[in-house]
Enzyme design. Structure first.
Site, PDB file in Angstrom:
ATOM      1  N   GLU A 104       0.811  -1.225   0.000  1.00 45.94           N
ATOM      2  CA  GLU A 104       0.000   0.000   0.000  1.00 45.94           C
ATOM      3  C   GLU A 104       0.842   1.273   0.000  1.00 45.94           C
ATOM      4  O   GLU A 104       0.489   2.264   0.623  1.00 45.94           O
ATOM      5  CB  GLU A 104      -1.008   0.007   1.151  1.00 45.94           C
ATOM      6  CG  GLU A 104      -2.150  -0.964   0.940  1.00 45.94           C
ATOM      7  CD  GLU A 104      -3.420  -0.593   1.681  1.00 45.94           C
ATOM      8  OE1 GLU A 104      -3.584   0.581   2.064  1.00 45.94           O
ATOM      9  OE2 GLU A 104      -4.253  -1.500   1.885  1.00 45.94           O
ATOM     10  N   HIS A 144      -2.177  -1.251  10.095  1.00 45.08           N
ATOM     11  CA  HIS A 144      -1.691  -2.620  10.291  1.00 45.08           C
ATOM     12  C   HIS A 144      -0.445  -2.581  11.183  1.00 45.08           C
ATOM     13  O   HIS A 144       0.246  -1.561  11.252  1.00 45.08           O
ATOM     14  CB  HIS A 144      -1.298  -3.263   8.953  1.00 45.08           C
ATOM     15  CG  HIS A 144      -2.470  -3.629   8.093  1.00 45.08           C
ATOM     16  ND1 HIS A 144      -2.721  -4.911   7.669  1.00 45.08           N
ATOM     17  CD2 HIS A 144      -3.459  -2.871   7.558  1.00 45.08           C
ATOM     18  CE1 HIS A 144      -3.796  -4.936   6.921  1.00 45.08           C
ATOM     19  NE2 HIS A 144      -4.264  -3.701   6.831  1.00 45.08           N
TER      20      HIS A 144
END
Length: 427
Positions: free
Chosen positions: A51, A274
């Protein structure tokens, strides 16, 4: 007896989904600064990032880490990129990208996976004179555990991932896969990958673990986590992984695995939504890869039977996805039919003088009906082409799975016949 000698250094591997969606992710610039500081301070051998959607952010990290990680590669695919990046202290000799055939729908704008061009990236790295093939990937997100409409897409991605790893890693001394798989440890796609590649989960293999409870990488106490994403798992879920596999020449052992734990000391927010993973791997050169916990995929009854069961389960999901997509394709045809009927209305207004006046309003009405019909027809055509493409991918995947299943069945039958002959010979 197998001879072994320890490699001079251990291999430290880092993986993080950076949640780097510019203008949408919170504190993006500040967090990339923090991630860069973390990587510079920890000096991992290899860092696998997901990402990193904006190439500008990759270039920022590349400049910042130029002295500590002299080798880097950014994988480009899709509309906004794959988001995959690799930083390495060891020379990257080669790179390869495979973009997944199925990755959501372009009309699901609020999910956006389709625009991301989800893929698996491979870099070939020279590590202590060994050929290390390092994979980084990011699979389609699971937006609803109860009603997972993207499960067939994620199964197709898992299948393509394991096929890519199997067919590109045969000559490697060391194989490492890291990334956000968006699957729980015992989810079908995860079991499929492990069973058919021989890759081992560092969390279950490690001698020492320091991190979130049960190895969770998406946790409730993280400042950025959306609590609805964790339902029905209150404390967190484990969807990010580092997997490993050795070879006949090299055996691998995970000495330790750690995760970040949400908050960062001295900082107002975490690195990402995360948690980051760091695995410390020990490499031992050996003539016998079965030493030191190295397990190869065998043709034993148990291993082959397990592979067959998992493939059968995956085929069932793919077939279900195929039926659903064929229904969507039929709806697209119905939409096109409705659009053609709508286009007939302006034609009737022109051909039937009793219904057609020369007023300005009639021409406007006719034009609007024709424009609406054309838009609906074009939309139906695009949907039809999209679903036709998806059907072909699902059918191809199902055919490949059938070939694998038939081959496994032959192996199992041959193994049983061999065992029967051996038992007869011993009588």
């Amino acid at each position: 007896m197998a001879t072994e000698r320890p490699v001079p250094d251990k291999l430290r591997v880092f993986s993080l989904n950076c949640w780097g969606i510019r203008f949408f992710s919170q504190h993006c610039a500040q967090r990339y600064e923090m991630i860069g500081d973390l990587l510079d301070r920890e000096l991992h051998d290899i860092a696998l990032l997901q990402e990193v959607w904006c190439e500008r952010d990759f270039l920022f990290l590349k400049r910042k880490l130029s002295s500590s990680y002299p080798y880097a590669h950014y994988f480009k695919s899709g509309v906004i990129g794959s988001g995959l990046a690799v930083f390495s202290r060891h020379r990257i000799q080669d790179a390869l990208l495979y973009q997944y055939s199925l990755n959501g729908h372009p009309y699901m704008l609020r999910h956006g996976d389709w625009f991301g061009g989800k893929a698996v990236g491979l870099v070939v790295v020279d590590v202590f004179g060994l050929k290390a093939q390092v994979y980084v990937t990011h699979l389609h997100a699971e937006y609803s555990r109860a009603q997972d409409e993207y499960l067939p897409h994620r199964i197709v991605q898992s299948w393509e991932l394991l096929q890519f790893v199997r067919h590109t890693s045969s000559g490697a001394d060391v194989v490492i896969l890291g990334g956000d798989l968006n699957m729980h440890p015992q989810d079908l796609g995860n079991r499929l990958i492990r069973a058919h590649t021989g890759l081992r989960d560092c969390y279950t293999e490690t001698d020492t673990f320091d991190g979130c409870e049960d190895g969770h990488t998406l946790i409730a106490v993280n400042h950025f986590t959306k609590k609805q994403d964790l339902i029905p798992f209150e404390k967190g879920i484990r969807i990010d992984y580092i997997l490993m596999k050795g070879s006949k020449k090299v055996s691998m052992k995970c000495e330790s695995l750690s995760t970040t734990k949400g908050s960062v000391a001295g900082e107002p927010f975490p690195y990402s939504d995360h948690e980051a993973l760091t695995a410390e791997l020990t490499l031992l050169q050996s003539e016998d890869s079965r030493q030191h916990g190295q397990r190869n995929i065998s043709d034993s009854h148990t291993a082959v039977s397990e592979q067959m069961d998992i493939v059968a389960e995956a085929r069932a999901v793919v077939k279900e996805g195929l039926c659903h997509t064929e229904t969507l394709q039929a709806r697209a045809l119905h939409l096109m039919g409705g659009a053609l009927l709508l286009l007939l209305l302006p034609l009737l207004l022109i051909l039937l003088p009793c219904l057609c006046s020369c007023s300005h309003f009639s021409f406007i009405t006719t034009g609007l009906l024709a424009a609406a019909g054309a838009v609906v027809l074009l939309s139906g055509l695009l949907f039809y082409l999209l679903f036709t493409t998806h059907i072909k991918v699902l059918k191809e995947t199902e055919d490949q799975m059938k070939l694998t299943s038939d081959d496994l069945q032959s192996k199992l039958a041959g193994s049983r016949a061999s065992d029967f002959s051996s038992s007869d010979g011993s009588i």
